[in-house]
Motif scaffolding. Structure first.
Motif, PDB file in Angstrom:
ATOM      1  N   THR A  99      23.942  44.183   0.335  1.00 16.57           N
ATOM      2  CA  THR A  99      25.157  44.733  -0.256  1.00 16.57           C
ATOM      3  C   THR A  99      24.793  46.046  -0.933  1.00 16.57           C
ATOM      4  N   PHE A 100      25.105  47.153  -0.261  1.00 16.26           N
ATOM      5  CA  PHE A 100      24.722  48.459  -0.781  1.00 16.26           C
ATOM      6  C   PHE A 100      25.612  48.840  -1.963  1.00 16.26           C
ATOM      7  N   VAL A 101      24.995  49.479  -2.939  1.00 13.22           N
ATOM      8  CA  VAL A 101      25.701  49.875  -4.153  1.00 13.22           C
ATOM      9  C   VAL A 101      25.594  51.385  -4.333  1.00 13.22           C
ATOM     10  N   LYS A 102      26.486  51.925  -5.164  1.00  9.84           N
ATOM     11  CA  LYS A 102      26.526  53.365  -5.391  1.00  9.84           C
ATOM     12  C   LYS A 102      25.906  53.753  -6.727  1.00  9.84           C
ATOM     13  N   TYR A 103      25.073  52.895  -7.260  1.00 14.39           N
ATOM     14  CA  TYR A 103      24.394  53.183  -8.521  1.00 14.39           C
ATOM     15  C   TYR A 103      22.920  52.815  -8.388  1.00 14.39           C
ATOM     16  N   ALA A 104      22.130  53.340  -9.300  1.00  8.81           N
ATOM     17  CA  ALA A 104      20.704  53.011  -9.338  1.00  8.81           C
ATOM     18  C   ALA A 104      20.491  51.944 -10.406  1.00  8.81           C
ATOM     19  N   PRO A 105      20.108  50.735 -10.023  1.00 17.90           N
ATOM     20  CA  PRO A 105      19.922  49.663 -11.009  1.00 17.90           C
ATOM     21  C   PRO A 105      18.772  49.970 -11.965  1.00 17.90           C
ATOM     22  N   ASN A 106      18.925  49.509 -13.183  1.00 16.96           N
ATOM     23  CA  ASN A 106      17.871  49.722 -14.181  1.00 16.96           C
ATOM     24  C   ASN A 106      16.638  48.872 -13.894  1.00 16.96           C
ATOM     25  N   ARG A 107      16.856  47.692 -13.320  1.00 17.00           N
ATOM     26  CA  ARG A 107      15.734  46.788 -13.019  1.00 17.00           C
ATOM     27  C   ARG A 107      15.916  46.257 -11.605  1.00 17.00           C
ATOM     28  N   PRO A 108      15.604  47.081 -10.610  1.00 13.65           N
ATOM     29  CA  PRO A 108      15.884  46.659  -9.224  1.00 13.65           C
ATOM     30  C   PRO A 108      15.010  45.511  -8.737  1.00 13.65           C
ATOM     31  N   TYR A 109      13.772  45.439  -9.202  1.00 16.17           N
ATOM     32  CA  TYR A 109      12.828  44.448  -8.669  1.00 16.17           C
ATOM     33  C   TYR A 109      12.468  43.427  -9.747  1.00 16.17           C
ATOM     34  N   LEU A 110      12.203  42.235  -9.276  1.00 12.14           N
ATOM     35  CA  LEU A 110      11.744  41.182 -10.180  1.00 12.14           C
ATOM     36  C   LEU A 110      10.241  41.339 -10.406  1.00 12.14           C
ATOM     37  N   THR A 111       9.864  41.612 -11.618  1.00 11.30           N
ATOM     38  CA  THR A 111       8.442  41.700 -11.966  1.00 11.30           C
ATOM     39  C   THR A 111       8.063  40.450 -12.737  1.00 11.30           C
ATOM     40  N   TYR A 112       7.347  39.587 -12.059  1.00  9.94           N
ATOM     41  CA  TYR A 112       6.975  38.302 -12.666  1.00  9.94           C
ATOM     42  C   TYR A 112       5.473  38.105 -12.478  1.00  9.94           C
ATOM     43  N   ILE A 113       4.747  38.135 -13.572  1.00 12.98           N
ATOM     44  CA  ILE A 113       3.294  38.000 -13.546  1.00 12.98           C
ATOM     45  C   ILE A 113       2.918  36.638 -14.148  1.00 12.98           C
ATOM     46  N   PHE A 114       2.047  35.937 -13.477  1.00 14.39           N
ATOM     47  CA  PHE A 114       1.617  34.626 -13.985  1.00 14.39           C
ATOM     48  C   PHE A 114       0.170  34.373 -13.607  1.00 14.39           C
ATOM     49  N   ASP A 115      -0.440  33.429 -14.290  1.00 14.62           N
ATOM     50  CA  ASP A 115      -1.840  33.065 -14.043  1.00 14.62           C
ATOM     51  C   ASP A 115      -1.913  31.768 -13.261  1.00 14.62           C
ATOM     52  N   VAL A 116      -2.879  31.709 -12.371  1.00 11.55           N
ATOM     53  CA  VAL A 116      -3.158  30.502 -11.597  1.00 11.55           C
ATOM     54  C   VAL A 116      -4.564  30.034 -11.956  1.00 11.55           C
ATOM     55  N   ASN A 117      -4.674  28.783 -12.367  1.00 11.17           N
ATOM     56  CA  ASN A 117      -5.969  28.215 -12.760  1.00 11.17           C
ATOM     57  C   ASN A 117      -6.507  27.339 -11.635  1.00 11.17           C
ATOM     58  N   TYR A 118      -7.712  27.637 -11.210  1.00 14.38           N
ATOM     59  CA  TYR A 118      -8.405  26.853 -10.187  1.00 14.38           C
ATOM     60  C   TYR A 118      -9.542  26.088 -10.843  1.00 14.38           C
ATOM     61  N   ARG A 119      -9.612  24.819 -10.574  1.00 18.30           N
ATOM     62  CA  ARG A 119     -10.682  23.985 -11.141  1.00 18.30           C
ATOM     63  C   ARG A 119     -11.704  23.691 -10.062  1.00 18.30           C
ATOM     64  N   ILE A 120     -12.938  23.883 -10.396  1.00 18.12           N
ATOM     65  CA  ILE A 120     -14.030  23.636  -9.457  1.00 18.12           C
ATOM     66  C   ILE A 120     -14.505  22.205  -9.646  1.00 18.12           C
ATOM     67  N   GLU A 121     -14.340  21.419  -8.595  1.00 20.73           N
ATOM     68  CA  GLU A 121     -14.721  20.013  -8.669  1.00 20.73           C
ATOM     69  C   GLU A 121     -16.241  19.850  -8.751  1.00 20.73           C
ATOM     70  N   ASP A 122     -16.643  18.832  -9.480  1.00 26.77           N
ATOM     71  CA  ASP A 122     -18.055  18.443  -9.606  1.00 26.77           C
ATOM     72  C   ASP A 122     -18.917  19.539 -10.234  1.00 26.77           C
ATOM     73  N   ALA A 123     -18.264  20.478 -10.909  1.00 26.90           N
ATOM     74  CA  ALA A 123     -19.054  21.524 -11.581  1.00 26.90           C
ATOM     75  C   ALA A 123     -19.402  21.047 -12.986  1.00 26.90           C
ATOM     76  N   ASP A 124     -20.620  21.307 -13.408  1.00 28.63           N
ATOM     77  CA  ASP A 124     -21.100  20.865 -14.718  1.00 28.63           C
ATOM     78  C   ASP A 124     -21.353  22.101 -15.571  1.00 28.63           C
ATOM     79  N   SER A 125     -20.570  22.236 -16.608  1.00 25.85           N
ATOM     80  CA  SER A 125     -20.699  23.409 -17.459  1.00 25.85           C
ATOM     81  C   SER A 125     -22.021  23.417 -18.212  1.00 25.85           C
ATOM     82  N   THR A 126     -22.610  22.256 -18.385  1.00 22.35           N
ATOM     83  CA  THR A 126     -23.881  22.198 -19.123  1.00 22.35           C
ATOM     84  C   THR A 126     -25.014  22.836 -18.334  1.00 22.35           C
ATOM     85  N   ASP A 127     -24.820  22.941 -17.031  1.00 22.53           N
ATOM     86  CA  ASP A 127     -25.856  23.561 -16.202  1.00 22.53           C
ATOM     87  C   ASP A 127     -25.574  25.051 -15.958  1.00 22.53           C
ATOM     88  N   GLY A 128     -24.580  25.577 -16.623  1.00 24.75           N
ATOM     89  CA  GLY A 128     -24.287  26.994 -16.494  1.00 24.75           C
ATOM     90  C   GLY A 128     -23.357  27.329 -15.346  1.00 24.75           C
TER      91      GLY A 128
END
Length: 239
Positions: A99-128
């Motif tokens: 749907t074309f418009v005749k104005y320039a939107p102030n926020r045309p794009y969705l900017t959504y930043i998030f973090d993804v946490n990956y867990r390493i199985e069988d990893a032992d933090s005590t061993d570094g």
């Protein structure tokens, strides 16, 4: 006589045309120019190529794409802008979904930043060893496969898919809805009497129909009268 007939028929024809209701004209809308914005109000894929098999993600509804080149059935568009976590993408979207418009939107794009946490199985933090990894992603849109929903993201310098986190939630862009509301407020009040008149809506009234029928019947009668050859004078025979 022929000139008189032509004039009469032309006058009747013009009179008939003047009584005909105006036919609605399907004027072609102006082709949007490069740089115009289009709002996405329904499911619209962003394609890597002008091919249905090359869909990358569904553009978030109520947000916009910027026109690069107008076409049918696909428009070449850009989505997103270059930023710390985002990159501008150039691809294609079906024209019918825009749907074309005749104005320039102030926020045309969705900017959504998030973090993804990956867990390493069988990893032992005590061993570094690292037990997990956190990656910052920029969300672009959803991509469904069967009952599973993934999202297309930018991770660092690479694009890819990840299972969509349940925590992703964002608000709609209300600029298009606000624009429609403002247009409605600025509309002049309509006259109820004029809206009730069928002739102003382009429909013929019974009087107009009767006049048209009468004129249609008169045309052949007048033509026959004018074209009727004059009677030859009767002369007395010489004796």
């Amino acid at each position: 006589m022929k000139k008189l007939l032509t004039w009469v028929l032309l006058t009747l024809f013009l009179t008939m045309i003047s009584y005909l209701p105006p036919s609605p004209l399907t004027a072609k809308a102006d082709t949007p120019s490069k740089g115009a914005y289009a709002c996405v109000l329904s499911d619209a894929f962003f394609y890597a190529e002008a091919d249905e098999r090359k869909g990358l993600f569904l553009i978030p509804k109520t947000y916009y794409v910027k026109l690069v080149e107008y076409g049918s059935p696909y428009c070449k568009v850009e989505y997103m802008s270059d930023g710390n976590y985002t990159k501008r993408l150039v691809g294609y979207t079906k024209t019918e979904c825009l749907t074309f418009v005749k104005y320039a939107p102030n926020r045309p794009y969705l900017t959504y930043i998030f973090d993804v946490n990956y867990r390493i199985e069988d990893a032992d933090s005590t061993d570094g060893f690292l037990t997990g990894l956190t990656v910052t992603c920029a969300y672009y849109g959803d991509y469904k496969i069967g009952s599973e929903t993934y999202c297309y993201v930018l991770r660092g310098d690479e694009f890819g898919y990840i299972p969509k986190p349940t925590s992703i939630s964002y608000e709609d862009n209300t600029e298009y809805a606000d624009y429609l509301a403002s247009q409605k407020e600025n509309e002049p009040p309509t006259d109820s009497s004029s809206t009730a008149s069928p002739s102003k809506k382009g429909a013929a009234t019974p009087i107009q129909i009767a006049i048209l029928i009468t004129l249609c019947l008169l045309v052949p009668v007048l033509a026959a009268l004018i074209l009727k050859p004059p009677r030859r004078p009767s002369y007395e025979k010489d004796e």
